[in-house]
Design a protein around this motif. Structure first.
Motif, PDB file in Angstrom:
ATOM      1  N   MET A 102       0.858  -1.126   0.027  1.00 32.02           N
ATOM      2  CA  MET A 102       0.296   0.171   0.001  1.00 32.02           C
ATOM      3  C   MET A 102       0.792   1.453  -0.055  1.00 32.02           C
ATOM      4  O   MET A 102       1.842   1.259   1.012  1.00 32.02           O
ATOM      5  CB  MET A 102      -1.047   0.146   1.202  1.00 32.02           C
ATOM      6  N   ILE A 103       0.645   2.037  -0.985  1.00 33.89           N
ATOM      7  CA  ILE A 103       1.388   3.347  -0.887  1.00 33.89           C
ATOM      8  C   ILE A 103       0.273   4.631  -0.891  1.00 33.89           C
ATOM      9  O   ILE A 103      -0.619   4.794  -1.539  1.00 33.89           O
ATOM     10  CB  ILE A 103       2.533   3.351  -2.214  1.00 33.89           C
ATOM     11  N   ARG A 104       0.811   5.845  -0.400  1.00 38.23           N
ATOM     12  CA  ARG A 104       0.178   6.815  -0.051  1.00 38.23           C
ATOM     13  C   ARG A 104       0.633   7.972  -0.218  1.00 38.23           C
ATOM     14  O   ARG A 104       1.882   8.251   0.350  1.00 38.23           O
ATOM     15  CB  ARG A 104      -0.739   6.738   1.164  1.00 38.23           C
ATOM     16  N   PRO A 105       0.406   8.887  -0.782  1.00 41.97           N
ATOM     17  CA  PRO A 105       0.907  10.312  -0.815  1.00 41.97           C
ATOM     18  C   PRO A 105       1.206  10.912   0.529  1.00 41.97           C
ATOM     19  O   PRO A 105       0.466  10.560   1.347  1.00 41.97           O
ATOM     20  CB  PRO A 105      -0.018  11.417  -1.766  1.00 41.97           C
ATOM     21  N   ALA A 106       2.197  11.604   0.699  1.00 47.58           N
ATOM     22  CA  ALA A 106       2.629  12.410   1.920  1.00 47.58           C
ATOM     23  C   ALA A 106       2.860  13.853   1.730  1.00 47.58           C
ATOM     24  O   ALA A 106       3.380  14.187   0.858  1.00 47.58           O
ATOM     25  CB  ALA A 106       3.810  11.665   2.724  1.00 47.58           C
ATOM     26  N   ALA A 107       2.706  14.604   2.901  1.00 53.23           N
ATOM     27  CA  ALA A 107       3.184  15.799   2.621  1.00 53.23           C
ATOM     28  C   ALA A 107       4.719  16.193   2.551  1.00 53.23           C
ATOM     29  O   ALA A 107       5.499  15.330   2.833  1.00 53.23           O
ATOM     30  CB  ALA A 107       2.668  16.593   4.204  1.00 53.23           C
ATOM     31  N   PRO A 108       5.132  17.316   2.123  1.00 51.50           N
ATOM     32  CA  PRO A 108       6.315  17.533   1.799  1.00 51.50           C
ATOM     33  C   PRO A 108       7.139  17.583   3.225  1.00 51.50           C
ATOM     34  O   PRO A 108       6.835  18.110   4.434  1.00 51.50           O
ATOM     35  CB  PRO A 108       6.424  18.955   1.488  1.00 51.50           C
ATOM     36  N   GLY A 109       8.678  16.994   3.261  1.00 49.02           N
ATOM     37  CA  GLY A 109       9.240  16.628   4.518  1.00 49.02           C
ATOM     38  C   GLY A 109       8.970  15.554   5.431  1.00 49.02           C
ATOM     39  O   GLY A 109       9.415  15.085   6.429  1.00 49.02           O
ATOM     40  N   THR A 110       8.111  14.706   4.797  1.00 44.21           N
ATOM     41  CA  THR A 110       7.785  13.225   5.322  1.00 44.21           C
ATOM     42  C   THR A 110       8.946  12.361   5.152  1.00 44.21           C
ATOM     43  O   THR A 110       9.185  11.658   5.976  1.00 44.21           O
ATOM     44  CB  THR A 110       6.482  12.818   4.830  1.00 44.21           C
ATOM     45  N   GLY A 111       9.438  12.428   3.901  1.00 36.04           N
ATOM     46  CA  GLY A 111      10.401  11.378   3.486  1.00 36.04           C
ATOM     47  C   GLY A 111       9.731  10.219   3.156  1.00 36.04           C
ATOM     48  O   GLY A 111       8.623   9.995   2.890  1.00 36.04           O
ATOM     49  N   VAL A 112      10.749   9.110   2.801  1.00 35.88           N
ATOM     50  CA  VAL A 112      10.171   7.719   2.189  1.00 35.88           C
ATOM     51  C   VAL A 112      10.096   6.829   3.331  1.00 35.88           C
ATOM     52  O   VAL A 112      10.990   6.409   4.055  1.00 35.88           O
ATOM     53  CB  VAL A 112      11.108   7.150   1.331  1.00 35.88           C
ATOM     54  N   ILE A 113       8.614   6.630   3.948  1.00 38.39           N
ATOM     55  CA  ILE A 113       8.601   5.765   4.816  1.00 38.39           C
ATOM     56  C   ILE A 113       8.210   4.542   4.366  1.00 38.39           C
ATOM     57  O   ILE A 113       7.166   4.326   4.044  1.00 38.39           O
ATOM     58  CB  ILE A 113       7.347   6.170   5.797  1.00 38.39           C
ATOM     59  N   ALA A 114       9.168   3.541   4.082  1.00 36.63           N
ATOM     60  CA  ALA A 114       9.013   2.460   3.620  1.00 36.63           C
ATOM     61  C   ALA A 114      10.308   1.285   3.972  1.00 36.63           C
ATOM     62  O   ALA A 114      11.248   1.857   4.379  1.00 36.63           O
ATOM     63  CB  ALA A 114       9.008   2.549   1.991  1.00 36.63           C
ATOM     64  N   GLY A 115       9.931  -0.080   3.660  1.00 36.23           N
ATOM     65  CA  GLY A 115      10.839  -1.092   4.187  1.00 36.23           C
ATOM     66  C   GLY A 115      11.731  -1.158   3.103  1.00 36.23           C
ATOM     67  O   GLY A 115      11.641  -0.624   1.875  1.00 36.23           O
ATOM     68  N   GLY A 116      13.078  -1.899   3.203  1.00 40.75           N
ATOM     69  CA  GLY A 116      13.952  -2.081   2.276  1.00 40.75           C
ATOM     70  C   GLY A 116      13.865  -2.338   0.391  1.00 40.75           C
ATOM     71  O   GLY A 116      14.062  -1.449  -0.013  1.00 40.75           O
ATOM     72  N   PRO A 117      13.009  -3.280  -0.030  1.00 36.04           N
ATOM     73  CA  PRO A 117      12.770  -3.468  -1.245  1.00 36.04           C
ATOM     74  C   PRO A 117      11.980  -2.368  -1.837  1.00 36.04           C
ATOM     75  O   PRO A 117      12.180  -1.827  -2.802  1.00 36.04           O
ATOM     76  CB  PRO A 117      12.146  -4.764  -1.488  1.00 36.04           C
ATOM     77  N   MET A 118      11.071  -1.842  -0.965  1.00 40.46           N
ATOM     78  CA  MET A 118      10.044  -0.974  -1.437  1.00 40.46           C
ATOM     79  C   MET A 118      10.701   0.547  -1.458  1.00 40.46           C
ATOM     80  O   MET A 118      10.581   1.054  -2.360  1.00 40.46           O
ATOM     81  CB  MET A 118       8.708  -0.676  -0.214  1.00 40.46           C
ATOM     82  N   ARG A 119      11.508   0.682  -0.507  1.00 37.68           N
ATOM     83  CA  ARG A 119      12.428   1.834  -0.536  1.00 37.68           C
ATOM     84  C   ARG A 119      13.039   2.151  -1.587  1.00 37.68           C
ATOM     85  O   ARG A 119      13.316   3.451  -2.313  1.00 37.68           O
ATOM     86  CB  ARG A 119      13.212   2.021   0.897  1.00 37.68           C
ATOM     87  N   ALA A 120      14.008   0.941  -2.064  1.00 41.91           N
ATOM     88  CA  ALA A 120      14.917   0.877  -3.306  1.00 41.91           C
ATOM     89  C   ALA A 120      14.086   1.632  -4.665  1.00 41.91           C
ATOM     90  O   ALA A 120      14.493   2.232  -5.298  1.00 41.91           O
ATOM     91  CB  ALA A 120      15.412  -0.246  -3.434  1.00 41.91           C
ATOM     92  N   VAL A 121      12.981   0.690  -4.704  1.00 42.45           N
ATOM     93  CA  VAL A 121      12.068   1.251  -5.786  1.00 42.45           C
ATOM     94  C   VAL A 121      11.685   2.638  -5.790  1.00 42.45           C
ATOM     95  O   VAL A 121      11.593   3.295  -7.052  1.00 42.45           O
ATOM     96  CB  VAL A 121      10.876   0.058  -5.892  1.00 42.45           C
ATOM     97  N   LEU A 122      11.017   3.106  -4.693  1.00 44.38           N
ATOM     98  CA  LEU A 122      10.444   4.347  -4.645  1.00 44.38           C
ATOM     99  C   LEU A 122      11.478   5.624  -4.725  1.00 44.38           C
ATOM    100  O   LEU A 122      11.303   6.641  -5.439  1.00 44.38           O
ATOM    101  CB  LEU A 122       9.636   4.593  -3.279  1.00 44.38           C
ATOM    102  N   GLU A 123      12.536   5.396  -3.970  1.00 41.42           N
ATOM    103  CA  GLU A 123      13.640   6.216  -4.222  1.00 41.42           C
ATOM    104  C   GLU A 123      14.204   6.359  -5.786  1.00 41.42           C
ATOM    105  O   GLU A 123      14.583   7.508  -6.237  1.00 41.42           O
ATOM    106  CB  GLU A 123      14.582   6.109  -3.135  1.00 41.42           C
ATOM    107  N   SER A 124      14.484   5.181  -6.437  1.00 41.57           N
ATOM    108  CA  SER A 124      14.866   5.152  -7.797  1.00 41.57           C
ATOM    109  C   SER A 124      14.100   6.132  -8.615  1.00 41.57           C
ATOM    110  O   SER A 124      14.302   6.519  -9.688  1.00 41.57           O
ATOM    111  CB  SER A 124      15.128   3.846  -8.210  1.00 41.57           C
ATOM    112  N   ALA A 125      12.478   5.914  -8.374  1.00 41.67           N
ATOM    113  CA  ALA A 125      11.676   6.428  -9.017  1.00 41.67           C
ATOM    114  C   ALA A 125      11.606   8.163  -8.931  1.00 41.67           C
ATOM    115  O   ALA A 125      10.820   8.617  -9.619  1.00 41.67           O
ATOM    116  CB  ALA A 125       9.972   5.866  -8.910  1.00 41.67           C
ATOM    117  N   GLY A 126      12.206   8.455  -7.706  1.00 39.86           N
ATOM    118  CA  GLY A 126      12.403  10.082  -7.527  1.00 39.86           C
ATOM    119  C   GLY A 126      11.115  10.262  -6.615  1.00 39.86           C
ATOM    120  O   GLY A 126      10.854  11.691  -6.500  1.00 39.86           O
ATOM    121  N   VAL A 127      10.363   9.277  -5.837  1.00 41.08           N
ATOM    122  CA  VAL A 127       9.438   9.850  -5.019  1.00 41.08           C
ATOM    123  C   VAL A 127      10.179  10.164  -3.665  1.00 41.08           C
ATOM    124  O   VAL A 127      10.909   9.534  -3.038  1.00 41.08           O
ATOM    125  CB  VAL A 127       8.645   8.375  -4.582  1.00 41.08           C
TER     126      VAL A 127
END
Length: 174
Positions: A102-127
């Motif tokens: 499950m992924i949800r939009p977040a307010a600016p300054g929240t950061g990427v709140i996600a676990g290992g494999p999910m974090r890698a995908v989301l950060e590579s996408a520019g989220v």
């Protein structure tokens, strides 16, 4: 490749500067009558951190060769996803095999709140700002595929207006 949505835009690698991230590497053993054969399997995510992301799997007898094959496979599977002001346009859930993300939009300054494999995908996408939760299997293969599937199903307001044949104002004021 997980592409259930028809509005997915495939991207060419020629003009992009891609960064790769190693998500997982595993040693795989095959037992034969001649003994054990060890190989390595690597999951790699590549992206330009501006809405373009892809993942790949590489298998080889050496770690570096497996990673290189994974990067080449990931470059063949690049897609463009909508990123608005550093976050995603709307909430999305996706199930792949035993993993539910499950992924949800977040307010600016929240950061990427996600676990290992999910974090890698989301950060590579520019989220930059997103809330993510994974349930079920924590297998890195399935988590990467589920996260990628959820990102592929995202649609921005402009594409929704285009598909419906209405103006942007009507999308929000409907």
């Amino acid at each position: 490749m997980i592409m259930s949505n028809t509005n997915i835009k495939k991207v060419r690698t020629s003009d992009l500067e891609l960064k790769d991230r190693l998500v997982s590497i595993q040693r795989v053993t095959k037992v034969t009558k001649g003994g054990r054969t060890f190989t390595f399997s690597a999951i790699v995510v590549v992206g330009n951190e501006d809405g373009v992301v892809g993942f790949g799997l590489g298998k080889a007898s050496e770690v570096q060769a497996a990673i290189a094959k994974g990067v080449e496979d990931a470059k063949k599977n690049l897609v463009k996803i909508p990123v608005l002001n550093g976050t995603i346009p709307h909430k999305q859930e996706f199930r792949y095999s035993g993993s539910l993300v499950m992924i949800r939009p977040a307010a600016p300054g929240t950061g990427v709140i996600a676990g290992g494999p999910m974090r890698a995908v989301l950060e590579s996408a520019g989220v930059k700002n997103v809330l993510a939760k994974s349930k079920g299997s924590s297998n890195p293969h399935n988590l990467v595929k589920a996260t990628f599937g959820a990102l592929c199903e995202l649609r921005d307001a402009l594409s929704v207006a285009r598909v419906r044949g209405i103006s942007m104002d009507q999308v929000f004021n409907g």
